[in-house]
Design a protein around this motif. Structure first.
Motif, PDB file in Angstrom:
ATOM      1  N   VAL A 127      43.203  15.686  71.241  1.00  0.00           N
ATOM      2  CA  VAL A 127      44.244  16.343  71.761  1.00  0.00           C
ATOM      3  C   VAL A 127      43.568  17.265  72.995  1.00  0.00           C
ATOM      4  O   VAL A 127      44.436  17.155  74.195  1.00  0.00           O
ATOM      5  CB  VAL A 127      44.567  17.318  70.742  1.00  0.00           C
ATOM      6  CG1 VAL A 127      45.663  18.429  71.411  1.00  0.00           C
ATOM      7  CG2 VAL A 127      45.212  16.648  69.579  1.00  0.00           C
ATOM      8  N   LYS A 128      42.375  17.548  72.985  1.00  0.00           N
ATOM      9  CA  LYS A 128      41.918  18.260  74.147  1.00  0.00           C
ATOM     10  C   LYS A 128      41.957  17.147  75.333  1.00  0.00           C
ATOM     11  O   LYS A 128      42.207  17.853  76.499  1.00  0.00           O
ATOM     12  CB  LYS A 128      40.457  18.980  73.875  1.00  0.00           C
ATOM     13  CG  LYS A 128      40.448  20.191  73.235  1.00  0.00           C
ATOM     14  CD  LYS A 128      39.204  20.727  73.046  1.00  0.00           C
ATOM     15  CE  LYS A 128      39.101  21.844  72.113  1.00  0.00           C
ATOM     16  NZ  LYS A 128      37.645  22.383  71.853  1.00  0.00           N
ATOM     17  N   HIS A 129      41.613  16.184  75.302  1.00  0.00           N
ATOM     18  CA  HIS A 129      41.398  15.181  76.168  1.00  0.00           C
ATOM     19  C   HIS A 129      42.962  14.769  76.749  1.00  0.00           C
ATOM     20  O   HIS A 129      43.121  14.696  78.008  1.00  0.00           O
ATOM     21  CB  HIS A 129      40.471  13.982  75.857  1.00  0.00           C
ATOM     22  CG  HIS A 129      40.283  12.956  77.039  1.00  0.00           C
ATOM     23  ND1 HIS A 129      39.176  13.192  78.063  1.00  0.00           N
ATOM     24  CD2 HIS A 129      41.104  11.697  77.224  1.00  0.00           C
ATOM     25  CE1 HIS A 129      39.425  12.216  78.744  1.00  0.00           C
ATOM     26  NE2 HIS A 129      40.457  11.336  78.327  1.00  0.00           N
ATOM     27  N   ALA A 130      43.764  14.615  75.673  1.00  0.00           N
ATOM     28  CA  ALA A 130      45.145  14.188  76.304  1.00  0.00           C
ATOM     29  C   ALA A 130      45.731  15.513  76.924  1.00  0.00           C
ATOM     30  O   ALA A 130      46.607  15.008  77.909  1.00  0.00           O
ATOM     31  CB  ALA A 130      45.876  13.823  75.074  1.00  0.00           C
ATOM     32  N   ALA A 131      45.350  16.653  76.772  1.00  0.00           N
ATOM     33  CA  ALA A 131      46.329  17.726  77.069  1.00  0.00           C
ATOM     34  C   ALA A 131      45.833  18.004  78.770  1.00  0.00           C
ATOM     35  O   ALA A 131      46.439  18.650  79.542  1.00  0.00           O
ATOM     36  CB  ALA A 131      45.844  19.080  76.515  1.00  0.00           C
ATOM     37  N   LYS A 132      44.629  17.216  79.144  1.00  0.00           N
ATOM     38  CA  LYS A 132      44.417  17.518  80.512  1.00  0.00           C
ATOM     39  C   LYS A 132      45.250  16.633  81.383  1.00  0.00           C
ATOM     40  O   LYS A 132      45.497  17.276  82.570  1.00  0.00           O
ATOM     41  CB  LYS A 132      43.013  16.671  80.861  1.00  0.00           C
ATOM     42  CG  LYS A 132      41.720  17.499  80.193  1.00  0.00           C
ATOM     43  CD  LYS A 132      40.441  16.657  80.356  1.00  0.00           C
ATOM     44  CE  LYS A 132      39.295  17.495  79.675  1.00  0.00           C
ATOM     45  NZ  LYS A 132      37.895  16.509  79.793  1.00  0.00           N
ATOM     46  N   SER A 133      45.913  15.679  81.104  1.00  0.00           N
ATOM     47  CA  SER A 133      46.802  14.985  81.799  1.00  0.00           C
ATOM     48  C   SER A 133      48.520  14.994  81.092  1.00  0.00           C
ATOM     49  O   SER A 133      49.375  14.709  82.012  1.00  0.00           O
ATOM     50  CB  SER A 133      46.548  13.547  81.890  1.00  0.00           C
ATOM     51  OG  SER A 133      46.495  12.650  80.705  1.00  0.00           O
ATOM     52  N   VAL A 134      48.429  15.372  79.937  1.00  0.00           N
ATOM     53  CA  VAL A 134      49.754  15.283  79.288  1.00  0.00           C
ATOM     54  C   VAL A 134      50.182  16.841  79.164  1.00  0.00           C
ATOM     55  O   VAL A 134      49.323  17.486  78.349  1.00  0.00           O
ATOM     56  CB  VAL A 134      49.866  14.609  78.115  1.00  0.00           C
ATOM     57  CG1 VAL A 134      51.256  14.548  77.326  1.00  0.00           C
ATOM     58  CG2 VAL A 134      49.589  12.863  78.394  1.00  0.00           C
ATOM     59  N   LYS A 135      51.505  17.185  79.226  1.00  0.00           N
ATOM     60  CA  LYS A 135      52.063  18.367  78.981  1.00  0.00           C
ATOM     61  C   LYS A 135      52.941  18.565  77.672  1.00  0.00           C
ATOM     62  O   LYS A 135      53.323  17.432  77.368  1.00  0.00           O
ATOM     63  CB  LYS A 135      52.521  19.049  80.118  1.00  0.00           C
ATOM     64  CG  LYS A 135      51.703  19.322  81.350  1.00  0.00           C
ATOM     65  CD  LYS A 135      50.387  20.137  81.023  1.00  0.00           C
ATOM     66  CE  LYS A 135      49.374  19.813  82.363  1.00  0.00           C
ATOM     67  NZ  LYS A 135      48.031  20.183  81.803  1.00  0.00           N
ATOM     68  N   ASN A 136      53.218  19.534  77.041  1.00  0.00           N
ATOM     69  CA  ASN A 136      54.079  19.875  75.926  1.00  0.00           C
ATOM     70  C   ASN A 136      53.943  18.901  74.980  1.00  0.00           C
ATOM     71  O   ASN A 136      54.761  18.328  74.191  1.00  0.00           O
ATOM     72  CB  ASN A 136      55.505  19.271  76.636  1.00  0.00           C
ATOM     73  CG  ASN A 136      55.899  20.293  77.862  1.00  0.00           C
ATOM     74  OD1 ASN A 136      55.750  21.417  77.728  1.00  0.00           O
ATOM     75  ND2 ASN A 136      56.525  19.622  79.154  1.00  0.00           N
ATOM     76  N   ILE A 137      52.565  18.858  74.492  1.00  0.00           N
ATOM     77  CA  ILE A 137      52.136  18.296  73.306  1.00  0.00           C
ATOM     78  C   ILE A 137      52.773  18.774  71.982  1.00  0.00           C
ATOM     79  O   ILE A 137      52.826  20.303  72.114  1.00  0.00           O
ATOM     80  CB  ILE A 137      50.630  18.030  73.186  1.00  0.00           C
ATOM     81  CG1 ILE A 137      50.203  16.994  74.059  1.00  0.00           C
ATOM     82  CG2 ILE A 137      50.182  17.683  71.766  1.00  0.00           C
ATOM     83  CD1 ILE A 137      48.547  17.350  74.233  1.00  0.00           C
TER      84      ILE A 137
END
Length: 66
Positions: A25-35
Motif C-alpha cells: 500500500v505504501k509503495h502504491a500510494a507513491k503514484s496512486v491517489k484515493n486508495i
C-alpha cells in the motif's frame, strides 16, 4: 457515482505478511491517489531450512479515479 480501478501489487517482507501488505500500500500510494481498499489475494513464504525467511503477498488495491 464513483469510478473505481483495481491494480495488483506484489510485495515482500522479512517480518510478516502484514508488513508485506503495508509495504504494498505504501509503495502504491507513491503514484496512486484515493486508495480505498487492499484485498490480500495470495500469501506465500520462502523457507530456508526450518525458517521462513521472506513473506510475500499479492495485493489487489482499489482506488477511485477522478
Amino acid at each position: 457515482m464513483a469510478v473505481l480501478k483495481v491494480i495488483e501489487v506484489l510485495s515482500n517482507s522479512n517480518e510478516s505478511w502484514e508488513d508485506a501488505a503495508r509495504n504494498a500500500v505504501k509503495h502504491a500510494a507513491k503514484s496512486v491517489k484515493n486508495i480505498r481498499s487492499a484485498y490480500i489475494h495470495e500469501q506465500s513464504a520462502i523457507v530456508n531450512g526450518d525458517n521462513i525467511t521472506e513473506f510475500r503477498v499479492n495485493v489487489k488495491i482499489t482506488f477511485e479515479v477522478n
